[in-house]
Design a protein around this motif. Structure first.
Motif, PDB file in Angstrom:
ATOM      1  N   VAL A   6     -11.506  17.944  11.881  1.00 47.20           N
ATOM      2  CA  VAL A   6     -12.969  17.861  11.864  1.00 47.20           C
ATOM      3  C   VAL A   6     -13.470  19.094  11.122  1.00 47.20           C
ATOM      4  O   VAL A   6     -13.471  20.205  11.662  1.00 47.20           O
ATOM      5  N   GLU A 121     -13.222   7.320  16.164  1.00 43.62           N
ATOM      6  CA  GLU A 121     -13.885   8.093  15.114  1.00 43.62           C
ATOM      7  C   GLU A 121     -15.408   7.956  15.198  1.00 43.62           C
ATOM      8  O   GLU A 121     -16.148   8.936  15.048  1.00 43.62           O
ATOM      9  N   LYS A 122     -15.872   6.747  15.445  1.00 43.57           N
ATOM     10  CA  LYS A 122     -17.324   6.541  15.543  1.00 43.57           C
ATOM     11  C   LYS A 122     -17.910   7.346  16.698  1.00 43.57           C
ATOM     12  O   LYS A 122     -18.994   7.928  16.580  1.00 43.57           O
ATOM     13  N   ARG A 125     -18.143  10.992  15.643  1.00 47.75           N
ATOM     14  CA  ARG A 125     -19.234  11.209  14.679  1.00 47.75           C
ATOM     15  C   ARG A 125     -20.597  11.111  15.360  1.00 47.75           C
ATOM     16  O   ARG A 125     -21.502  11.911  15.071  1.00 47.75           O
ATOM     17  N   ASP A 126     -20.755  10.153  16.242  1.00 45.69           N
ATOM     18  CA  ASP A 126     -22.040   9.999  16.926  1.00 45.69           C
ATOM     19  C   ASP A 126     -22.379  11.229  17.749  1.00 45.69           C
ATOM     20  O   ASP A 126     -23.527  11.708  17.746  1.00 45.69           O
ATOM     21  N   SER A 129     -23.172  14.251  15.466  1.00 45.03           N
ATOM     22  CA  SER A 129     -24.506  14.102  14.870  1.00 45.03           C
ATOM     23  C   SER A 129     -25.594  14.355  15.896  1.00 45.03           C
ATOM     24  O   SER A 129     -26.620  14.966  15.589  1.00 45.03           O
ATOM     25  N   SER A 134     -23.179  18.732  10.940  1.00 45.54           N
ATOM     26  CA  SER A 134     -22.615  17.917   9.864  1.00 45.54           C
ATOM     27  C   SER A 134     -21.098  18.086   9.873  1.00 45.54           C
ATOM     28  O   SER A 134     -20.565  19.119  10.303  1.00 45.54           O
ATOM     29  N   HIS A 135     -20.382  17.099   9.352  1.00 53.16           N
ATOM     30  CA  HIS A 135     -18.934  17.096   9.524  1.00 53.16           C
ATOM     31  C   HIS A 135     -18.260  16.165   8.523  1.00 53.16           C
ATOM     32  O   HIS A 135     -18.902  15.285   7.944  1.00 53.16           O
ATOM     33  N   ARG A 136     -16.971  16.387   8.357  1.00 58.86           N
ATOM     34  CA  ARG A 136     -16.071  15.455   7.675  1.00 58.86           C
ATOM     35  C   ARG A 136     -14.832  15.315   8.549  1.00 58.86           C
ATOM     36  O   ARG A 136     -14.359  16.298   9.131  1.00 58.86           O
ATOM     37  N   ILE A 137     -14.285  14.103   8.638  1.00 63.16           N
ATOM     38  CA  ILE A 137     -13.144  13.843   9.519  1.00 63.16           C
ATOM     39  C   ILE A 137     -12.049  13.147   8.725  1.00 63.16           C
ATOM     40  O   ILE A 137     -12.304  12.154   8.027  1.00 63.16           O
ATOM     41  N   ASP A 154     -13.464  12.149   3.254  1.00 63.15           N
ATOM     42  CA  ASP A 154     -14.157  11.999   4.531  1.00 63.15           C
ATOM     43  C   ASP A 154     -13.936  10.572   5.013  1.00 63.15           C
ATOM     44  O   ASP A 154     -14.100   9.619   4.251  1.00 63.15           O
ATOM     45  N   GLY A 155     -13.521  10.432   6.279  1.00 66.70           N
ATOM     46  CA  GLY A 155     -13.230   9.098   6.792  1.00 66.70           C
ATOM     47  C   GLY A 155     -11.894   8.560   6.314  1.00 66.70           C
ATOM     48  O   GLY A 155     -11.655   7.356   6.392  1.00 66.70           O
TER      49      GLY A 155
END
Length: 471
Positions: A6, A121-122, A125-126, A129, A134-137, A154-155
């Motif tokens: 993350v 993952e969702k 991210r939820d 947020s 802010s992030h990248r996974i 990302d993703g």
């Protein structure tokens, strides 16, 4: 094993923005010496004004002064990373802070609990947020590979070592985690991707570059294990918000208070614990801090409830001087046991569970205004229940039925046609305190169907005396 990286690309900026009431206000983080102050990073609103990272502060102020400035604080960034590590700890027992501005999580052992990776993952991210980060996974079979893949993706999820090598080969050589001098040397040799570097003979690389280069490449490819120090949550929570201006009203303190409580709830969820006592320190420009003690009768960790309790305590005090900062310190963090709930809750939607209602009443009215009753070891009905702390709870001392409503004083049963359903039950007690009683109790029913508890003194004939009513 599978590792999720993350990446938090603007952790410092997000940490400052989430504590400001207006997220759309132009904001810049400032760094550098007193002689040459520069913009470390800017938010989108400031970028729209023409500001950019690396710009001298004097040049930025020559363009516009319609932006807020906050000093870049590396210690504050570290505190944010620790908070997010506590958040990640609720999803994985192996969380590492090896890399700056990165959370490394082992996720393969968590998929059975949180669902397949797209669902998991969702959720990550939820929640990130919602917290304002802010992030990248990226997911990969080893943490080093996940870290370098997060530089360009990302993703992206790679689940096997076979597909990992193909994904890594396409990376630019300056994005695989090598230091700048080594990456520049490879570029000058005409090697622009990791695939081109790996095509070279290994002994050639060993002669021309330090041993750390081959070790790093082997670690990224998964041929060399990487030892990670795992995060362990501390035994206390201590965080502070410095305000932009002196605050003199309770209302202006609610926004920073809510942020502190939300961060506390995140920390508690990661530790799987609750909080039973915490202290708010209102720091003044001059003089000692004002301390607001918030105590609960049982451990809780729901952010909404904790905020309401802290707000109720805060509104009861008189702020003696302008407040410059707010600090929250919680050391009493017992294990949290969720309240047992029925599958189909029959309470109205607006109704609160008893525990939450009790705490809100105590916060609003004061500790002494809310009390309860508890069983007392005495067979005499008028002495069997005593007022006390609302935290105490105990069932009846006897298995025999007792009325829920006791009369203040026994009254004669004047109604005719009363039917005796059970009894007599003799109670003899109180010889030690001078209030000796010898009574025979009966369960009676009136003509209208009401059931009551009545007695007659032993050795006396006459009217029954009504002691209480059954529900």
């Amino acid at each position: 094993m599978l590792w999720a990286c993350v990446l938090l690309p603007q952790l410092a900026l997000d940490g400052v923005m989430r504590r400001r009431a207006d997220p759309d206000e132009p904001l810049a983080l400032i760094t550098g010496s007193a002689q040459r102050r520069v913009l470390q990073t800017v938010n989108p609103a400031a970028r729209a004004l023409g500001l950019y990272p690396g710009q001298p502060l004097s040049a930025a102020q020559a363009m516009t002064r319609d932006f807020a400035m906050v000093d870049y604080d590396p210690d504050e960034v570290e505190r944010w990373q620790q908070l997010l590590a506590a958040w990640a700890y609720r999803f994985s027992s192996q969380v590492s802070l090896k890399y700056p501005r990165v959370l490394m999580m082992e996720i393969e052992s968590s998929l059975g609990l949180f669902g397949p990776w797209p669902v998991f993952e969702k959720r990550l991210r939820d929640e990130l947020s919602a917290m304002g980060f802010s992030h990248r996974i990226v997911v990969a079979p080893n943490p080093a590979a996940a870290r370098v893949l997060a530089n360009v993706h990302d993703g992206f999820a790679v689940t096997t070592r076979e597909t990992l090598r193909d994904a890594l080969k396409q990376l630019p050589i300056d994005r695989v985690g090598l230091n700048r001098e080594v990456a520049t040397a490879f570029t000058r040799m005409g090697l622009h991707t990791l695939q081109q570097v790996l095509a070279l003979p290994r002994n050639t690389l060993a002669r021309r570059f330090p041993a750390q280069v081959l070790q790093h490449l082997d670690t990224v490819l998964g041929d060399r294990a990487l030892a990670l120090e795992c995060y362990l949550p501390p035994d206390f929570f201590d965080t502070r918000i410095e305000l932009n201006f002196d605050v003199e009203s309770h209302q202006a303190l609610l926004f920073p208070l809510k942020r502190l409580i939300c961060d506390l709830a995140v920390f508690l969820a990661g530790r799987d614990s609750g909080v039973q006592r915490f202290v708010l320190h209102l720091e003044h420009v001059e003089g000692a801090d004002t301390q607001v003690q918030v105590g609960l009768l049982s451990a809780e960790r729901e952010a909404t409830m904790l905020f309401e309790l802290a707000r109720g305590r805060l509104e009861q005090i008189q702020v003696p001087a302008p407040v410059r900062a707010v600090r929250l310190l919680a050391r009493d963090l017992p294990r949290f046991v969720p309240t047992h709930r029925e599958l189909f809750d029959e309470r109205p939607q607006q109704a609160l569970p008893w525990d939450q209602l009790r705490e809100r009443l105590r916060a609003r009215l004061g500790d002494e205004a809310v009390s309860g009753v508890h069983a007392h070891a005495d067979h005499r009905p008028e002495c069997a229940w005593q007022p006390g702390s609302v935290a105490k709870s105990a069932g009846p001392l006897l298995a025999a039925p007792r009325p829920g409503w006791l009369l203040r004083e026994p009254q004669p049963v004047t109604e005719s046609g009363v039917r005796i359903l059970a009894g007599p039950e003799r109670i003899e007690s109180g010889w030690w305190d001078g209030a000796d009683v010898r009574r025979d109790y009966y369960l009676i029913e009136t003509r209208s169907g009401q059931r009551a508890w009545a007695f007659q003194s032993v050795g006396e004939d006459g009217t029954l005396l009504l002691q209480g009513w059954f529900a």
